[in-house]
Design an enzyme around this catalytic site. Structure first.
Site, mmCIF file in Angstrom:
data_model
loop_
_atom_site.group_PDB
_atom_site.id
_atom_site.type_symbol
_atom_site.label_atom_id
_atom_site.label_comp_id
_atom_site.label_asym_id
_atom_site.label_seq_id
_atom_site.Cartn_x
_atom_site.Cartn_y
_atom_site.Cartn_z
ATOM 1 N N TYR A 97 0.848 -1.177 0.000
ATOM 2 C CA TYR A 97 0.000 0.000 0.000
ATOM 3 C C TYR A 97 0.888 1.233 0.000
ATOM 4 C CZ TYR A 97 -4.346 2.442 0.078
ATOM 5 O OH TYR A 97 -5.391 3.257 -0.293
ATOM 6 N N ARG A 150 -8.867 10.624 -8.427
ATOM 7 C CA ARG A 150 -8.020 11.294 -7.434
ATOM 8 C C ARG A 150 -7.267 10.230 -6.641
ATOM 9 N NH1 ARG A 150 -7.371 12.548 -2.493
ATOM 10 N NH2 ARG A 150 -9.119 11.230 -1.868
ATOM 11 N N LYS A 168 -6.360 -1.927 -1.079
ATOM 12 C CA LYS A 168 -7.263 -1.800 0.067
ATOM 13 C C LYS A 168 -7.807 -3.159 0.498
ATOM 14 C CE LYS A 168 -7.879 2.697 0.973
ATOM 15 N NZ LYS A 168 -7.907 3.356 2.283
ATOM 16 N N GLU A 239 -13.780 4.839 -3.189
ATOM 17 C CA GLU A 239 -12.378 5.143 -2.909
ATOM 18 C C GLU A 239 -11.769 6.007 -4.017
ATOM 19 O OE1 GLU A 239 -8.910 4.955 -0.621
ATOM 20 O OE2 GLU A 239 -10.867 4.094 -0.146
ATOM 21 N N ASP A 240 -11.144 7.104 -3.617
ATOM 22 C CA ASP A 240 -10.357 7.948 -4.516
ATOM 23 C C ASP A 240 -11.156 8.489 -5.701
ATOM 24 O OD1 ASP A 240 -8.290 7.640 -2.809
ATOM 25 O OD2 ASP A 240 -6.958 6.573 -4.164
ATOM 26 N N ASP A 262 -13.972 5.801 2.350
ATOM 27 C CA ASP A 262 -12.843 5.751 3.277
ATOM 28 C C ASP A 262 -12.065 7.054 3.293
ATOM 29 O OD1 ASP A 262 -11.152 4.247 5.139
ATOM 30 O OD2 ASP A 262 -9.634 4.392 3.561
ATOM 31 N N ASP A 263 -11.974 7.742 2.157
ATOM 32 C CA ASP A 263 -11.250 9.012 2.114
ATOM 33 C C ASP A 263 -11.906 10.047 3.018
ATOM 34 O OD1 ASP A 263 -9.407 8.177 -0.022
ATOM 35 O OD2 ASP A 263 -11.188 8.220 -1.277
ATOM 36 N N ASN A 402 -0.827 11.516 1.365
ATOM 37 C CA ASN A 402 -0.109 10.382 0.797
ATOM 38 C C ASN A 402 0.116 10.587 -0.693
ATOM 39 O OD1 ASN A 402 0.090 8.592 3.062
ATOM 40 N ND2 ASN A 402 -2.113 8.244 2.921
ATOM 41 N N ASN A 446 -2.595 5.844 9.518
ATOM 42 C CA ASN A 446 -2.941 5.015 8.378
ATOM 43 C C ASN A 446 -4.385 4.543 8.515
ATOM 44 O OD1 ASN A 446 -3.126 2.889 6.456
ATOM 45 N ND2 ASN A 446 -0.926 2.566 6.575
#
Length: 545
Positions: A97, A150, A168, A239-240, A262-263, A402, A446
């Site tokens: 990751y 993103r 993930k 996610e993202d 999650d972001d 990150n 994290n």
């Protein structure tokens, strides 16, 4: 004669990564499944296989080459892969990751060997259910989906973003024991506006500009509805996604299906846990802290919202709780006089004179903590850090962007500019720092401390929703597991070596909430803790006969 547990034989069995044991197939299994002669004659234990595999990982010349080696291992033997990862999690998590996964996404086309997961494209509009029907497993419980817009702090990587859902879900299994055959990574390929990537000969996605507007919304609606029909017990993690789509998708679906982002929510939970721990060091409780965020996107607003919920649970009004959270975006301080604010920023627009820079905001607001979620490196400058140190005996510095290359500052910079007084944590790992004879061990904020345990709890309870209360509970649980010894060396999160223990504790709390609040879709077990433990995948070979 014992009936085999499956129908695969010979080469087909060796090519199934969920069943393949390689040289660990016993003599009886080799005879039963037509493997005699297809493998070297020596039968090896899993421990003996480990003795061969680990040196192979360590011999690779770069983290990216280690990543490729590990992916290849997963593609041929899932059980051995997870045994290796779980036994050496602190060493291998940065490979699988952040930060290495960022480079893996950037070079995804070049290192692509074997497909994992599913790709839904803009061309599949009207046929998404047919595409999902092609997945061979029916009992899917965790789905991580991205549209690649993103990726970490790296921007629009289109279909190359598949490395993130894969990574993930690897952590769901390694950190919390969610069964790997119940996990499904998905990329929704709607094109990319990264022209350099789009024109690359190695790019694996659609070579078209990114789909926007009503067509995009219709495709995502069709996708979510098709997932509900095909995998009705699955939790869908977004996610993202880009900021606008991330907020709108969460708002549209959070009260209708089992889903989270999650972001927004995972980052919020791990940051809140860090603030709880930092309060134990600084002596200032959360309800007395002023927080200043650099970045007002998914992560920043998500943290702010969860902090507000936590403060309201302590008796503050909504308005009072929001006044504890201040934001600086690319145009300066988020305050009432600005007319350019997106909707998600407006609840945190307070009365204040216009301020253009982070340094001015620090000097004016005198925050107890600065929280970096900007994706812009080196923005916690020496001047900013020194200003924090002038105002606070133990300034809290969370550089959460990150991968490592995007961190707002390094651990060394934080400790040096504050005379060793900073309470520091980052999104990607930093090595311990010795400053003036004292060794500081930076915490890593994290999300892997949070989302695997939440996912396991949701899976065990078959919860119909993922709630803010679950993330608040996860934050409190994580903070409670930080020891006095951790705090003494400046670490505000537990050692990653304890992450299975942490995830189990969070899963128990999340599952309990689901049962208590009527969200569970299975019967309440007599012992929830035992049910969680029993559900956790262990990477040991089982007899196939």
């Amino acid at each position: 004669m014992t009936t085999p547990l499956h129908s695969k034989r010979g080469a087909d069995l060796l090519h199934d990564p969920f069943l393949n044991k390689g040289t660990a197939f016993t003599d009886a299994e080799r005879d039963a499944f037509g493997l005699r002669g297809l493998l070297p004659p020596r039968v090896m234990s899993q421990d003996e296989q480990m003795e061969r595999i680990l040196p192979g990982v360590r011999s690779k010349p770069s983290p990216l080459e280690q990543y490729v080696y590990l992916v290849a291992l997963h593609d041929r033997n899932v059980t051995l892969f997870y045994r290796l990862v779980m036994d050496h999690l602190e060493e291998l998590m940065p490979i699988l990751y952040t930060p290495t996964v960022g480079q893996a996404c950037q070079e995804f086309g070049r290192i692509f060997r074997r497909s994992r997961g599913m790709y839904i494209t803009a061309a599949d509009k009207g046929h998404v259910a047919e595409v999902l029907a092609n997945w061979p497993q029916d009992d899917i419980r965790m789905i991580v989906v991205t549209d690649g817009e993103r990726i970490l702090g790296l921007g629009d990587l289109g279909a190359n973003g598949m490395g993130i859902p894969i990574g993930k879900l690897t952590l769901y299994t390694a950190c919390a024991g969610v069964a790997p055959n119940q996990c499904l990574p998905i990329t929704i390929d709607v094109g990319t506006n990264n022209t350099t990537l789009r024109e690359s000969h190695s790019y694996v996605g659609l070579r078209q500009p990114r789909l926007r507007g009503a067509e995009y919304d219709e495709l995502l609606d069709e996708f979510v509805e098709a997932v509900q029909a095909r995998f009705p017990m699955a939790c869908l993690q977004f996610e993202d996604f880009g900021n606008h789509n991330a907020f709108s998708l969460l708002e549209r679906w959070r009260d209708r299906i089992c889903t989270f982002n999650d972001d927004i929510q995972g980052t919020a939970s791990v940051a809140l846990a860090g603030l709880y721990s930092a309060a134990r060091i600084s002596g200032t409780p959360l309800r007395d802290m002023r927080l200043l965020f650099l970045g007002a996107g998914e992560a920043g607003i998500g943290i702010g919202d969860l902090v507000v919920e936590a403060l309201c649970s302590e008796g503050l009004s909504l308005a009072e709780a929001r006044r504890h959270c201040w934001f600086v975006d690319s145009k300066g301080l988020v305050e009432h006089s600005r007319t350019d604010l997106a909707e998600h920023k407006k609840p945190f627009a307070h009365d204040h004179a216009p301020v253009k820079t982070l340094l001015e905001a620090v000097e004016s607001l005198k925050p107890h903590a600065i929280i970096g979620v900007s994706g812009t490196p080196n923005t916690f400058t020496k001047d900013v850090l020194e200003a924090m140190a002038r105002e606070r005996a133990r300034p809290i510095v969370l550089a959460l962007s990150n991968p490592t290359s995007k961190a707002e500052c390094t651990a060394l910079q934080a400790y040096s500019a504050t005379d060793g007084r900073a309470i520091f944590a980052s999104g990607s790992p930093f090595a311990p720092v010795t400053y003036k004879g004292k060794t500081h061990v930076p915490g890593q904020g994290n999300n892997a401390y949070i989302f695997p345990g939440v996912g396991l709890g949701v899976t065990v309870s078959a919860s119909s929703r993922v709630t803010e209360a679950m993330f608040a509970s996860a934050a409190r649980t994580l903070a409670s597991m930080v020891t006095d010894d951790d705090l003494a060396i400046g670490r505000i999160y537990p050692s990653l070596s304890r992450i299975r223990e942490v995830s189990r504790a969070i899963a128990i709390e999340v599952a309990t909430l689901a049962f208590d609040r009527g969200l569970a879709r299975v019967e309440r077990p007599a012992d929830i803790a035992a049910a969680v433990t029993d559900a956790m995948f262990e990477p040991h070979y089982v007899s196939l006969i």
